[in-house]
Enzyme design. Structure first.
Site, PDB file in Angstrom:
ATOM      1  N   ARG A 147      24.853  44.824  29.640  1.00  0.00           N
ATOM      2  CA  ARG A 147      25.579  44.266  30.785  1.00  0.00           C
ATOM      3  C   ARG A 147      24.559  43.714  31.772  1.00  0.00           C
ATOM      4  O   ARG A 147      23.639  44.439  32.173  1.00  0.00           O
ATOM      5  CB  ARG A 147      26.408  45.372  31.452  1.00  0.00           C
ATOM      6  CG  ARG A 147      27.287  44.868  32.558  1.00  0.00           C
ATOM      7  CD  ARG A 147      27.862  46.009  33.387  1.00  0.00           C
ATOM      8  NE  ARG A 147      26.963  46.403  34.456  1.00  0.00           N
ATOM      9  CZ  ARG A 147      27.332  47.114  35.534  1.00  0.00           C
ATOM     10  NH1 ARG A 147      28.585  47.525  35.659  1.00  0.00           N
ATOM     11  NH2 ARG A 147      26.465  47.425  36.470  1.00  0.00           N
ATOM     12  N   TYR A 159      26.992  44.119  44.210  1.00  0.00           N
ATOM     13  CA  TYR A 159      27.326  45.141  43.217  1.00  0.00           C
ATOM     14  C   TYR A 159      26.410  45.035  41.977  1.00  0.00           C
ATOM     15  O   TYR A 159      26.204  43.945  41.455  1.00  0.00           O
ATOM     16  CB  TYR A 159      28.780  45.025  42.740  1.00  0.00           C
ATOM     17  CG  TYR A 159      28.979  45.927  41.547  1.00  0.00           C
ATOM     18  CD1 TYR A 159      29.081  47.295  41.726  1.00  0.00           C
ATOM     19  CD2 TYR A 159      28.953  45.415  40.247  1.00  0.00           C
ATOM     20  CE1 TYR A 159      29.169  48.146  40.639  1.00  0.00           C
ATOM     21  CE2 TYR A 159      29.040  46.252  39.160  1.00  0.00           C
ATOM     22  CZ  TYR A 159      29.149  47.623  39.362  1.00  0.00           C
ATOM     23  OH  TYR A 159      29.211  48.451  38.282  1.00  0.00           O
ATOM     24  N   ASP A 212      30.169  42.324  34.762  1.00  0.00           N
ATOM     25  CA  ASP A 212      31.198  43.035  35.542  1.00  0.00           C
ATOM     26  C   ASP A 212      31.422  42.292  36.860  1.00  0.00           C
ATOM     27  O   ASP A 212      30.511  42.218  37.697  1.00  0.00           O
ATOM     28  CB  ASP A 212      30.693  44.466  35.808  1.00  0.00           C
ATOM     29  CG  ASP A 212      31.762  45.377  36.404  1.00  0.00           C
ATOM     30  OD1 ASP A 212      32.811  44.859  36.814  1.00  0.00           O
ATOM     31  OD2 ASP A 212      31.532  46.603  36.448  1.00  0.00           O
ATOM     32  N   HIS A 214      33.623  43.269  38.994  1.00  0.00           N
ATOM     33  CA  HIS A 214      33.939  44.375  39.907  1.00  0.00           C
ATOM     34  C   HIS A 214      35.090  44.051  40.860  1.00  0.00           C
ATOM     35  O   HIS A 214      34.991  44.256  42.085  1.00  0.00           O
ATOM     36  CB  HIS A 214      32.680  44.817  40.667  1.00  0.00           C
ATOM     37  CG  HIS A 214      32.573  46.308  40.787  1.00  0.00           C
ATOM     38  ND1 HIS A 214      32.727  46.970  41.975  1.00  0.00           N
ATOM     39  CD2 HIS A 214      32.348  47.264  39.856  1.00  0.00           C
ATOM     40  CE1 HIS A 214      32.583  48.273  41.765  1.00  0.00           C
ATOM     41  NE2 HIS A 214      32.362  48.477  40.488  1.00  0.00           N
ATOM     42  N   GLU A 238      34.277  41.764  32.795  1.00  0.00           N
ATOM     43  CA  GLU A 238      34.955  43.015  33.170  1.00  0.00           C
ATOM     44  C   GLU A 238      35.572  42.926  34.565  1.00  0.00           C
ATOM     45  O   GLU A 238      34.983  42.330  35.471  1.00  0.00           O
ATOM     46  CB  GLU A 238      33.903  44.131  33.130  1.00  0.00           C
ATOM     47  CG  GLU A 238      34.394  45.476  33.591  1.00  0.00           C
ATOM     48  CD  GLU A 238      33.264  46.500  33.553  1.00  0.00           C
ATOM     49  OE1 GLU A 238      32.274  46.303  32.819  1.00  0.00           O
ATOM     50  OE2 GLU A 238      33.377  47.502  34.267  1.00  0.00           O
ATOM     51  N   GLU A 264      38.706  50.771  34.294  1.00  0.00           N
ATOM     52  CA  GLU A 264      37.915  51.952  34.673  1.00  0.00           C
ATOM     53  C   GLU A 264      38.562  52.728  35.812  1.00  0.00           C
ATOM     54  O   GLU A 264      38.322  53.920  35.947  1.00  0.00           O
ATOM     55  CB  GLU A 264      36.463  51.566  35.009  1.00  0.00           C
ATOM     56  CG  GLU A 264      36.329  50.719  36.254  1.00  0.00           C
ATOM     57  CD  GLU A 264      34.880  50.325  36.548  1.00  0.00           C
ATOM     58  OE1 GLU A 264      34.178  49.941  35.602  1.00  0.00           O
ATOM     59  OE2 GLU A 264      34.472  50.412  37.717  1.00  0.00           O
ATOM     60  N   ARG A 285      39.187  50.201  29.462  1.00  0.00           N
ATOM     61  CA  ARG A 285      37.995  50.906  29.945  1.00  0.00           C
ATOM     62  C   ARG A 285      38.270  52.326  30.442  1.00  0.00           C
ATOM     63  O   ARG A 285      37.436  52.905  31.140  1.00  0.00           O
ATOM     64  CB  ARG A 285      37.382  50.089  31.083  1.00  0.00           C
ATOM     65  CG  ARG A 285      37.025  48.683  30.690  1.00  0.00           C
ATOM     66  CD  ARG A 285      35.564  48.509  30.416  1.00  0.00           C
ATOM     67  NE  ARG A 285      34.781  48.863  31.563  1.00  0.00           N
ATOM     68  CZ  ARG A 285      33.759  49.719  31.539  1.00  0.00           C
ATOM     69  NH1 ARG A 285      33.407  50.311  30.424  1.00  0.00           N
ATOM     70  NH2 ARG A 285      33.076  49.984  32.642  1.00  0.00           N
ATOM     71  N   GLU A 341      30.158  52.482  27.322  1.00  0.00           N
ATOM     72  CA  GLU A 341      29.158  52.220  28.367  1.00  0.00           C
ATOM     73  C   GLU A 341      28.218  53.416  28.482  1.00  0.00           C
ATOM     74  O   GLU A 341      28.652  54.567  28.439  1.00  0.00           O
ATOM     75  CB  GLU A 341      29.865  51.998  29.712  1.00  0.00           C
ATOM     76  CG  GLU A 341      28.907  51.689  30.859  1.00  0.00           C
ATOM     77  CD  GLU A 341      29.638  51.465  32.186  1.00  0.00           C
ATOM     78  OE1 GLU A 341      30.799  51.910  32.319  1.00  0.00           O
ATOM     79  OE2 GLU A 341      29.040  50.830  33.073  1.00  0.00           O
ATOM     80  N   TRP A 404      35.227  46.051  46.972  1.00  0.00           N
ATOM     81  CA  TRP A 404      33.862  46.351  46.502  1.00  0.00           C
ATOM     82  C   TRP A 404      33.848  46.544  45.030  1.00  0.00           C
ATOM     83  O   TRP A 404      33.993  46.547  44.130  1.00  0.00           O
ATOM     84  CB  TRP A 404      33.264  47.596  47.158  1.00  0.00           C
ATOM     85  CG  TRP A 404      31.848  47.782  46.715  1.00  0.00           C
ATOM     86  CD1 TRP A 404      30.733  47.103  47.146  1.00  0.00           C
ATOM     87  CD2 TRP A 404      31.360  48.683  45.700  1.00  0.00           C
ATOM     88  NE1 TRP A 404      29.604  47.509  46.472  1.00  0.00           N
ATOM     89  CE2 TRP A 404      29.963  48.480  45.583  1.00  0.00           C
ATOM     90  CE3 TRP A 404      31.982  49.629  44.865  1.00  0.00           C
ATOM     91  CZ2 TRP A 404      29.162  49.190  44.678  1.00  0.00           C
ATOM     92  CZ3 TRP A 404      31.202  50.332  43.975  1.00  0.00           C
ATOM     93  CH2 TRP A 404      29.799  50.116  43.880  1.00  0.00           C
TER      94      TRP A 404
HETATM   95  O1  KDG Z   1      32.090  55.026  41.030  1.00  0.00           O
HETATM   96  C1  KDG Z   1      32.173  53.647  40.819  1.00  0.00           C
HETATM   97  C2  KDG Z   1      31.391  53.270  39.575  1.00  0.00           C
HETATM   98  O2  KDG Z   1      31.765  54.112  38.524  1.00  0.00           O
HETATM   99  C3  KDG Z   1      31.593  51.831  39.176  1.00  0.00           C
HETATM  100  O3  KDG Z   1      31.191  51.006  40.227  1.00  0.00           O
HETATM  101  C4  KDG Z   1      30.774  51.527  37.937  1.00  0.00           C
HETATM  102  O4  KDG Z   1      31.921  49.438  37.635  1.00  0.00           O
HETATM  103  C5  KDG Z   1      31.253  50.328  37.179  1.00  0.00           C
HETATM  104  C6  KDG Z   1      30.866  50.244  35.760  1.00  0.00           C
HETATM  105  O5  KDG Z   1      31.337  49.321  35.106  1.00  0.00           O
HETATM  106  O6  KDG Z   1      30.118  51.085  35.301  1.00  0.00           O
HETATM  107 MG    MG Z   2      32.856  48.283  36.015  1.00  0.00          MG
END
Ligand code: KDG
Ligand code: MG
Length: 404
Positions: A147, A159, A212, A214, A238, A264, A285, A341, A404
């Site tokens: 990634r 991020y 990602d 995010h 992602e 996630e 995820r 991951e 975020w």
């Molecule tokens: O606690 C937040 C994280 O787990 C996250 O920001 C990690 O996006 C993430 C990832 O893909 O690992």
């Molecule tokens: Mg993520």
């Protein structure tokens, strides 16, 4: 067999972890992860004040009944705190059941479907050159999937990159409050395709590259990014859009062939239903610690399998080695496995959670210890007391609070 005692252990060997330990009257015990990054104490209270008293003297073999009791029986269903608490209990109960059966957990699930588990690593850098170097370094370690996250020119923290030393809001850090970052979607969208153009130049095509977003984009922005990234053949894009409104993923799907990963922050099969059923994503995820333990994860992945959606357990540093171990047992069994991951742990974390799971280059294996094969050293845990910590928050350049 009866549950005699349940301990909730909070320790911070580099970051906070909440671990559930269920001890039976026959001396067999099991371990589960119940960590919610930045809200750890809420889960501790949920467990200690509300869950533990209900479980003493129950039969630990009745995992499904206990899951339903905690889920339906609370009336207030779903949500990260409730589901992390259920996850911790559920994972510990599966550990006990597998120990009683004298088998590694994956055998109880149906046995191994593969010999090793492909994992993806994280590579990041402030400049395009730094990211390229980081990707090459991970490739050197044997990863076949990486990634890549890059800084965006003009922004000191983004991020996946962390913050520059001396970042403006370091006073927030001193007070141990959330760090504030600044974000521009238009600058990000203009920059990211250039990053992947460079990465394909340096690593070639025999490497899975992931990215990602995010949760920062709108559906039409995500559709644009997916299209712009198509020439670089990503393994996935992602979390392009926050998924409270899963129907938004229809727009992305209608415009791009870049594969999409999501989930996630999902806690239940219901969170994932629309995007799976409508085949709006390619990878789900969810992870054992946030989606209801082994019981929840297995249910979601089985559901996903009939829609050609593959598993991709979340596994950042805040998913503890206990949840990682449980994930790896599910990964070894699950027929529709996609990827796992793995972003690694501090040495102190590895020591505090002795584990049977192993890494060989870019591949993982849960090991053949009975149970899920992860333990906790409670004496060591005492040396790492809880430290309040938060995830950062994000604002647009005009100060508007953003995802975020
Ligand atoms: O606690 C937040 C994280 O787990 C996250 O920001 C990690 O996006 C993430 C990832 O893909 O690992
Ligand atoms: Mg993520």
């Amino acid at each position: 067999m009866k549950i005699r005692e349940i301990r909730v252990i909070v320790a911070s060997p580099g970051r906070n972890f909440v671990t559930v330990k269920i001890v039976t009257d026959e001396g067999v015990y099991g371990i589960g992860d119940a960590t919610v990054n930045g809200r750890e104490k809420a889960v501790v209270s949920y467990l200690e004040d509300h869950v533990v008293p209900c479980l003493i003297d129950r039969d630990p073999m009745r995992i499904e009944d206990i899951w339903q009791y905690l889920y339906r029986g609370a009336y207030w269903r779903r949500g990260p705190i409730t589901m992390a608490a259920i996850s911790g209990i559920d994972t510990a109960l599966w550990d006990i059941k597998a120990k009683v059966a004298n088998m590694p957990l994956y055998q109880l699930l149906g046995g191994a479907s593969r010999t090793r588990i492909m994992a993806y690593a994280h590579a990041q850098g402030r400049t395009i050159e730094d990211v390229a170097e980081a990707v090459l370094a991970k490739k050197e370690l044997g990863y076949v999937a990486i990634r890549a996250q890059a800084g965006v020119p003009g922004f000191e923290s983004i991020y996946g990159i962390g913050s520059a030393r001396g970042a403006k809001n370091s006073s927030a850090r001193i007070k141990k409050l959330p760090r504030e970052e600044v974000w521009s979607t238009s600058k990000y969208l203009a920059h990211i395709p250039k990053v992947f153009e460079k990465l394909r130049d340096v690593v070639g095509w025999d490497m899975h590259l992931l990215h990602d977003a995010h949760h920062r984009l709108t559906p039409i922005e995500a559709a644009r990014l997916g299209k712009d990234l198509e020439p670089y053949r990503l393994f996935w894009l992602e979390d392009p859009v926050p998924a409270e409104l899963p129907e938004g993923y229809r727009t992305i799907r209608a415009h791009t062939t870049t594969p999409i990963a999501l989930g996630e922050v999902f806690n239940t099969i219901w969170d994932a239903r629309v995007v799976i059923e409508e085949q709006l994503i390619d990878y789900i995820r969810t992870t054992s610690v946030h989606a209801g333990g082994v019981t929840g994860l297995r249910r979601i992945f089985d559901f996903a399998s009939i829609y050609n959606v593959r598993s991709a357990c979340h596994g950042p540093t805040d998913v503890s080695p206990v949840a990682m171990g449980a994930n790896l047992h599910v990964d070894l069994w699950v027929p529709n496995f996609g990827i796992q991951e793995y972003s690694g742990y501090t040495e102190a974390t590895h020591e505090m959670f002795p584990h049977a799971w192993t890494q060989d280059g870019g591949f993982l294996h849960p090991g053949d210890a009975i149970g899920h094969g992860v333990d906790i050293d409670e004496n060591l845990a005492e040396k790492y007391p809880y430290k309040r910590s938060y995830l950062p928050v994000n604002r647009l350049e005009d100060g508007t609070l953003w995802h975020w």
